[in-house]
Every structure is written in C-alpha cells, then in structure tokens.
Design an enzyme around this catalytic site. Sequence first.
Site, mmCIF file in Angstrom:
data_model
loop_
_atom_site.group_PDB
_atom_site.id
_atom_site.type_symbol
_atom_site.label_atom_id
_atom_site.label_comp_id
_atom_site.label_asym_id
_atom_site.label_seq_id
_atom_site.Cartn_x
_atom_site.Cartn_y
_atom_site.Cartn_z
ATOM 1 N N ARG A 14 0.546 -1.214 -0.007
ATOM 2 C CA ARG A 14 -0.061 -0.064 -0.162
ATOM 3 C C ARG A 14 0.653 1.206 0.015
ATOM 4 O O ARG A 14 1.903 1.284 0.675
ATOM 5 C CB ARG A 14 -0.717 -0.074 1.501
ATOM 6 C CG ARG A 14 -1.919 0.652 1.203
ATOM 7 C CD ARG A 14 -3.205 0.544 2.402
ATOM 8 N NE ARG A 14 -3.619 -0.608 2.247
ATOM 9 C CZ ARG A 14 -4.534 -1.076 3.097
ATOM 10 N NH1 ARG A 14 -5.218 0.030 3.771
ATOM 11 N NH2 ARG A 14 -5.080 -2.189 3.197
ATOM 12 N N SER A 98 -8.399 -0.092 0.319
ATOM 13 C CA SER A 98 -9.523 -0.351 1.179
ATOM 14 C C SER A 98 -10.173 1.204 1.758
ATOM 15 O O SER A 98 -10.732 1.548 0.943
ATOM 16 C CB SER A 98 -8.867 -1.090 2.410
ATOM 17 O OG SER A 98 -9.940 -1.271 3.433
ATOM 18 N N HIS A 99 -9.748 1.266 2.805
ATOM 19 C CA HIS A 99 -10.451 2.615 3.432
ATOM 20 C C HIS A 99 -9.602 3.807 3.372
ATOM 21 O O HIS A 99 -9.926 5.020 3.647
ATOM 22 C CB HIS A 99 -10.968 2.386 5.084
ATOM 23 C CG HIS A 99 -9.527 2.151 5.768
ATOM 24 N ND1 HIS A 99 -9.051 0.844 5.957
ATOM 25 C CD2 HIS A 99 -8.906 2.770 6.566
ATOM 26 C CE1 HIS A 99 -7.895 0.921 6.594
ATOM 27 N NE2 HIS A 99 -7.942 2.208 7.070
ATOM 28 N N LYS A 108 -3.613 -6.376 -2.575
ATOM 29 C CA LYS A 108 -3.848 -7.804 -1.770
ATOM 30 C C LYS A 108 -3.490 -9.034 -2.454
ATOM 31 O O LYS A 108 -4.388 -9.176 -3.658
ATOM 32 C CB LYS A 108 -5.164 -7.631 -1.139
ATOM 33 C CG LYS A 108 -5.352 -6.338 -0.166
ATOM 34 C CD LYS A 108 -6.775 -6.502 0.477
ATOM 35 C CE LYS A 108 -6.958 -5.330 1.494
ATOM 36 N NZ LYS A 108 -8.389 -5.239 2.157
ATOM 37 N N ASP A 238 -16.817 -0.515 3.965
ATOM 38 C CA ASP A 238 -15.576 0.264 3.523
ATOM 39 C C ASP A 238 -15.532 0.196 2.142
ATOM 40 O O ASP A 238 -15.929 -0.298 1.345
ATOM 41 C CB ASP A 238 -14.388 -0.277 4.333
ATOM 42 C CG ASP A 238 -13.921 -1.687 3.945
ATOM 43 O OD1 ASP A 238 -14.603 -2.482 3.304
ATOM 44 O OD2 ASP A 238 -12.881 -2.188 4.438
ATOM 45 N N ASP A 240 -13.242 -1.498 -0.187
ATOM 46 C CA ASP A 240 -13.325 -2.405 -0.948
ATOM 47 C C ASP A 240 -14.283 -3.319 -0.436
ATOM 48 O O ASP A 240 -14.408 -4.519 -0.975
ATOM 49 C CB ASP A 240 -12.002 -2.928 -0.982
ATOM 50 C CG ASP A 240 -11.190 -3.336 0.508
ATOM 51 O OD1 ASP A 240 -11.904 -2.862 1.414
ATOM 52 O OD2 ASP A 240 -10.615 -4.378 0.556
ATOM 53 N N ASP A 242 -15.079 -5.362 2.034
ATOM 54 C CA ASP A 242 -14.409 -6.724 2.616
ATOM 55 C C ASP A 242 -15.178 -6.566 4.094
ATOM 56 O O ASP A 242 -14.996 -7.600 4.932
ATOM 57 C CB ASP A 242 -13.255 -6.952 2.565
ATOM 58 C CG ASP A 242 -12.301 -6.084 2.839
ATOM 59 O OD1 ASP A 242 -12.461 -5.034 3.296
ATOM 60 O OD2 ASP A 242 -11.144 -6.518 3.266
ATOM 61 N N ARG A 243 -15.208 -5.187 4.678
ATOM 62 C CA ARG A 243 -15.892 -5.226 5.890
ATOM 63 C C ARG A 243 -17.255 -4.577 5.803
ATOM 64 O O ARG A 243 -17.460 -3.760 5.134
ATOM 65 C CB ARG A 243 -14.792 -4.014 6.707
ATOM 66 C CG ARG A 243 -13.670 -4.790 6.753
ATOM 67 C CD ARG A 243 -12.660 -3.935 7.890
ATOM 68 N NE ARG A 243 -12.449 -2.590 7.289
ATOM 69 C CZ ARG A 243 -12.194 -1.309 7.941
ATOM 70 N NH1 ARG A 243 -12.064 -1.315 9.328
ATOM 71 N NH2 ARG A 243 -11.864 -0.218 7.316
ATOM 72 N N HIS A 325 -13.635 -7.200 10.183
ATOM 73 C CA HIS A 325 -13.504 -8.343 9.459
ATOM 74 C C HIS A 325 -13.893 -9.714 9.705
ATOM 75 O O HIS A 325 -13.678 -10.125 10.927
ATOM 76 C CB HIS A 325 -11.944 -8.511 9.148
ATOM 77 C CG HIS A 325 -11.224 -7.354 8.245
ATOM 78 N ND1 HIS A 325 -11.457 -7.492 6.977
ATOM 79 C CD2 HIS A 325 -10.599 -6.558 8.676
ATOM 80 C CE1 HIS A 325 -10.610 -6.342 6.455
ATOM 81 N NE2 HIS A 325 -10.374 -5.924 7.558
#
Length: 449
Positions: A14, A98-99, A108, A238, A240, A242-243, A325
């Site tokens: 990242r 992500s966020h 990832k 979020d 992406d 995933d959360r 998560h």
Amino acid sequence: MPDLSAIVKAYDIRGVVGEQLDADVARAVGAAFATLVERACVVVGHDMRDSSPTLAAAFAEGVTGQGVDVVSIGLASTDMLYFASGRLDMPGAMFTASHNPAKYNGIKLCRAGAAPIGQDSGLAEIRRLAETGVPGSGRPAGTRTERDMLADYAAYLRSLVDLSAIRPLKIVVDAGNGMGGYTVPTVFAGLPIEVVPMYFELDGNFPNHEANPLDPSNIVDLRRKVVEVGADAGLAFDGDADRCFVVDADGEPVSPSAVTALVAVRELAKEPGGTIIHNLITSRAVPEIVSEHGGKPVRTRVGHSFIKEEMARSGAIFGGEHSAHYYFRDFWRADTGMLAALHVLAALGEQDKSLAELTGRLNRYASSGEVNSTVHDQPDRMRAVRAAFSGREGVTFDELDGLTVDLGNGSWFNLRASNTEPLLRLNVEAPDEPTVASLRDEVLAIVRG
C-alpha cells in the site's frame, strides 16, 4: 527498482500513487508474484479508484510476461476477488487501498484458494524479486482474458445463508462510494429486503465521506437515515467492501464483537463444538459466549493473514475481528463482510425482536473503540506505558500483538502500532463506562506525552 520497504506492509502492499506506487512497481510486483506462485493462471480484480485499472493492467503485464495467463474480473470487492480465487483455484491480486484516502492504492495478494500471503509467507520474497528484477521465464507470453464473477459470487453467498423465509426488512446501506455500491444490488436482488441506498455511485475520490466506517464520523449519515426512514437496521461497507459495520433501528452502532458473537452462535448451531477465532482486541464477551455455546474459542493476532493461517491450522469454522473483518471456513477461510451482513439479517428476520434486543445480550462490557494517536516513536511510547503499569498488583502483560495489559478486575487494554500508518492504536475494555474513560485517558496521557 527503488526500495519498496515503505509500501510492503505486514500483509499487503500500500502506498501513495505516483510517489510510491506506479505502473512500473505494479508490473515488477506482477512478475515477482507470477514467479512465486508458479501457477498457470492468476486472477486479478480492482476497485473503483481512478488509478486501479491502470495499476491492475500493469500488474497483468508483469504476470503475462512470465508466461502466466491472467483472468481479469474487472471491478470487484476484495471478498469477490477471494471468491474468484477460491472458485477458480487460482492465485489472486486485488488492487485497492481499502479505506485509505483517494491518493493511496495497494495490492492484496493470495495464493490459490484465497490462501493468505503475508511477510512470512511470500510478501518479503515478492519484494526482493521486484527490487532486484525477475529474469525472463523463457516461455511464450501469457494471455489475458476477462470474466464476470459478480452473479456467481452473489449466488454462492446466498447459498450459505437461507434468507428465503425471513420477514420483510427495510435496510439502509451506505456504500461510501465504494465497491458495496457495485455488489449489494446483485447480492440482495430478489430477497424480501427493501434496500435504501446511500452513496452507491462508484467514486474513488469519496465525495461524501471517507470509506472507513470504523471512524464514527463516517457513519453519522447512516445512523440518521436509518431513524429517518424507520429502517430495521443499517449496513456500512468500507471502500473495498470486505468489511461491514451494522447499526440498529435506533441508529446505534452494533459492535463488531457483538456481530462476531452473533454469527459464531449461528455457525456453532450448524456445527456443534466447532472452533471460533477471535483476535485479541475483540471483547472478552466473545470467548465467553463461544464457550457457553459449546464452541472452542482461539485468540490470535490482528490481521487477515494471521487469522487465515490459524483457521487453517485449527480447522476453525468462523473468525471475527474488532475491525469488522469476518472469516468463514466455507468461504475459503477468507474475510467477507457481505456474508456476515447476510447472517445478521437472517438472524433479525427469523424472529420478531429488534436488532437491539437481539444483540443487547451479547454486549457485556463497556469499550472505548479504537483510539488512534499519531506517534513517530511507537516503541518508546509503548515501553513507557508498560513501565507505568509494571508493579501494580494483579496486572499482567502479554505481547502476542503489541502490548496487552490486563488489570485483573475485568479491565484491560491493548496498544499496538499500525501496519500502514505512523499510529498507535488503543483499545480499552472494562465493566463500565467510567472505568473505560479513566483507563483510556491514563494511557493516552502517556502515549501522547
């Protein structure tokens, strides 16, 4: 290739686009990844950030240059990429930060079957190869094909949770201009759920608020909207997707620990005696409730690669983290906020109680939530905190992940360094709010000097 140590984190890559992460870096990482995984084909997805398609295409060039084929699934949530990796049995790469704010992007990575790749399981080697240069494979260039996985992803999630017989629900969903705006309509299509959408327009500049529901300021709009329209609950994803974060009908947040406990009980009902993973920052109520329902709780470090590795080792059926998560054995041990959300809605819709009533019994302690402090001398500050609490009667320490201090009276806190930013993250839990506030303020006074 420049030194990549600043962007290769504990379990992903990242950095700031154009300064730390560009097409050349992505191409080099793609070549290194293809060499590491030694498979005939790699699946690649990306989020809605402006830089993501270009970076994903460069990564694919690096992969195909090593004689390895690429299946591009285009726009995807991170858990959709994990689904593709599992369903297609291919290593995968997801381009997302992500966020993080719009100027960031990242990668990832996973092995076939969504198996994790972290520093100790491949990331360090990928960094080394990318920095030194990957020799040509001597094979013909690989091919790149496109495949749409959204419908298959949605169908698979819905096969894992039966929502056919639930009562009608009204749910507000805040996608934060992230990938939830792409996946939610397909996942929820045809269910007895009225979705009230918020910020479904894909926009990697995040014009409405940061796509980080862990920050309470970013769910203010959701909380207000749930009450305004009389919804049964609200969901916030979020960037992406995933959360997933949950609020009840009163607009009050449901803690990720309560969601972990709720889903754990449901999974244990299907598989009595199963193992449930919880990271060391989740509420102590989680292992208590798991044990009360005949399960075996196992405590781990924070982070998806650590959780997935422990799930594989222990055969755990489910795992949850304080950061929302949620990991499922039946989803290749990968994290998927969408599947956790479906479990919450199924639990809500299968009976007549409100979500607050359903989750209230799972909240046994008061907590601070995650409190971040910008600190550039994290090790010194953590040593100062340990010194301040050393010698107190009944106090114990452990350093499984950062510093956890247990005061022996139901009160504890964890202080750990961020893997991606110059931050110390503090989480405090105690029997009541005044004790939480007192302990939080005492630790922060030391951390912030």
